[in-house]
Enzyme design. Sequence first.
Site, short mmCIF file in Angstrom:
data_model
loop_
_atom_site.label_atom_id
_atom_site.label_comp_id
_atom_site.label_asym_id
_atom_site.label_seq_id
_atom_site.Cartn_x
_atom_site.Cartn_y
_atom_site.Cartn_z
N ASP A 14 40.08 15.11 -9.76
CA ASP A 14 41.50 15.12 -9.23
C ASP A 14 42.42 14.20 -10.46
O ASP A 14 43.39 13.78 -10.13
CB ASP A 14 41.75 14.38 -8.03
N LYS A 17 42.93 18.64 -14.08
CA LYS A 17 42.57 19.79 -15.05
C LYS A 17 43.07 21.05 -14.80
O LYS A 17 43.78 21.57 -15.71
CB LYS A 17 40.90 19.65 -14.98
N SER A 449 -9.00 18.99 6.77
CA SER A 449 -8.64 20.48 7.10
C SER A 449 -10.15 20.96 6.98
O SER A 449 -10.76 22.15 7.50
CB SER A 449 -7.81 21.05 6.20
N LYS A 451 -11.72 20.92 3.96
CA LYS A 451 -11.93 21.67 2.81
C LYS A 451 -13.23 21.08 1.96
O LYS A 451 -13.84 21.57 1.12
CB LYS A 451 -10.67 21.38 1.91
N SER A 519 -4.13 18.13 -3.15
CA SER A 519 -2.97 18.81 -3.99
C SER A 519 -1.77 19.46 -3.28
O SER A 519 -1.58 20.68 -3.44
CB SER A 519 -3.66 19.88 -4.93
#
Length: 608
Positions: A14, A17, A449, A451, A519
Amino acid sequence: MNGLLKFITCGSVDDGKSTLIGHMLYDAKLLFTDQERALELDSRVGSREGQIDYSLLLDGLMAEREQGITIDAAYRYFTTEKRSFIVADTPGHEEYTRNMAVGASYANLAVVLVDASQGILIQTRRHARICALMGIRHFVFAVNKMDLIRYDEGIYWKIEKEIKKLAVDLELAHVTVIPVSATEGDNVTLQSSNMPWYKGKTLLGHLETVEVEDASEEEGFVLPVQRVCRPDHTFRGFQGQIESGSVHRGDEITVLPSREKAHVQAVFVTDQEASQAWKGQAATLTLDREIDVSRGCMLVKDTELIVSSMFTAVILWMDDSELTQGKNFLVKIGTKLISAAVMDIKYRIDIHTGEHLAATRLYKNEIAVCDIAAAEEIVYDTFQKHKGAGSFILIDRVTNMTSACGVVEHSLRRSENIVWQKLDITREIRAGRMGQKPLTLWFTGLSGSGKSALANELEKRLSVAGRYTMLLDGDNIRMGLNKNLGFEPEDRIENIRRIAEVARLMNDAGLIVLTAFISPFAGDRQNARNIVGETNFVEIYVSTPLEECERRDAKGLYQKAREGRIPNFTGISSPYEAPKNADIVIDTSRQSLEESADLVLQALEKYM
């Protein structure tokens, strides 16, 4: 007529420009009749009680008109009797700093607006600093809304003093200060009778006459290769826009990074053969001998560019998410696009004072000095010496959004002094003796899980089959190599980077490496793939649902995380970004461990 002037309007929200540029176009009779009529009609329902709202010429988006602010950069092209112009009217709101930076990257002069009733604000300082970062050397500070302070000379001189101090702090080279009223038109195109104490030029008068050509021309000839043109077997041309200098038929040029030399056989500008081409022109060059040149290479003459993989840079962070040390991106510098990581945030720069503040992470719109490492040697230069070769952007590998823009300050000497030692016994020789293809099998999934158990079962199967393997488990690695790392985002990034480097070295030894790590972030896994190598990396997503992982949790970690006793726990208080295109996907809740291992082995056959 003076040369083309590309300038930007910026400043706080404001500050006026859009109104300033709109009034300039209107008063200078640079509008078509239908544009002028549309402006007058639109202003009837504007915010100025029926008076002409000049900002409507620039604020074209519906959201801009509703909110009375600029959101996106608006470009206007216009010509007076003395000069042609391209103006980028950019947003002042902090949320849209990214759009302001884009506009600044194309400009060679900045018109920074300052509200006379408020003085210099945070965003004024930020925009001025960003313009300086982008290499703009010519600044006009337009002290706007002088009508609101009844054209008070004392207030103006006080603001001018602040501006001159800011110019010293930012080391701005050429600064002009002009008092204006964008709504009333004072000193925009015509000298104001309300400010007889101001003896300088009007804004338009200054823009029409200012010389923005830098007397210190960039050294030598530089052409980043954008495209190799091969229409048939008789022609091989290298195309790109000349960033500095000129080139003639017969000149000897150097190809970087290979440093091979050749002579220019022919120069083409568009489809016409020419004797020479110069800065700013898009040219095609053919050479007198065959050299390996591809997109991202640089053709240079009479100058030296830097060839290395690490450099220190000043960056403007523009992403909504925070930047942490070690995060991986794509860096685009010149025409080269390559994987890179922010190794270290050396310090951030205070917008108010310019003070250097310690930081380990950056937030949106902050400016900082960082060390950046590319995946391989690239060609660049310092921004002060060659703008085109010294500016770059960082691109998020997952979203493809531009996360930061920056300029190179200097190279890191250690990258130039360290050379990869070639060994006589290669990966291929070691792998050949073992009779196997080295691979990294990267297991990812939530805690619980399965893994680690699956990776362990798979290693046993591979060992029985006569394969040479090594299993890297997340908990085991954190007890030794990564004992000094915690679970903050930057620590997790470094944890995965180190594991990937170890896996690559073990692949060089000829081994099949199995890794079992949560990861959680897609960008980190992509970085691991880049380090290990696309042809040697197999991502195995153990997609066991969260509910099943919690049910299996013998240590009670999930329960502690839900009670807030374990911060940054993946799946509860920290996100897990599931792979979208994993090479192998297995859900251990649907079959036994042995059946899961059978399925993974079967899927691995095409990789081994």
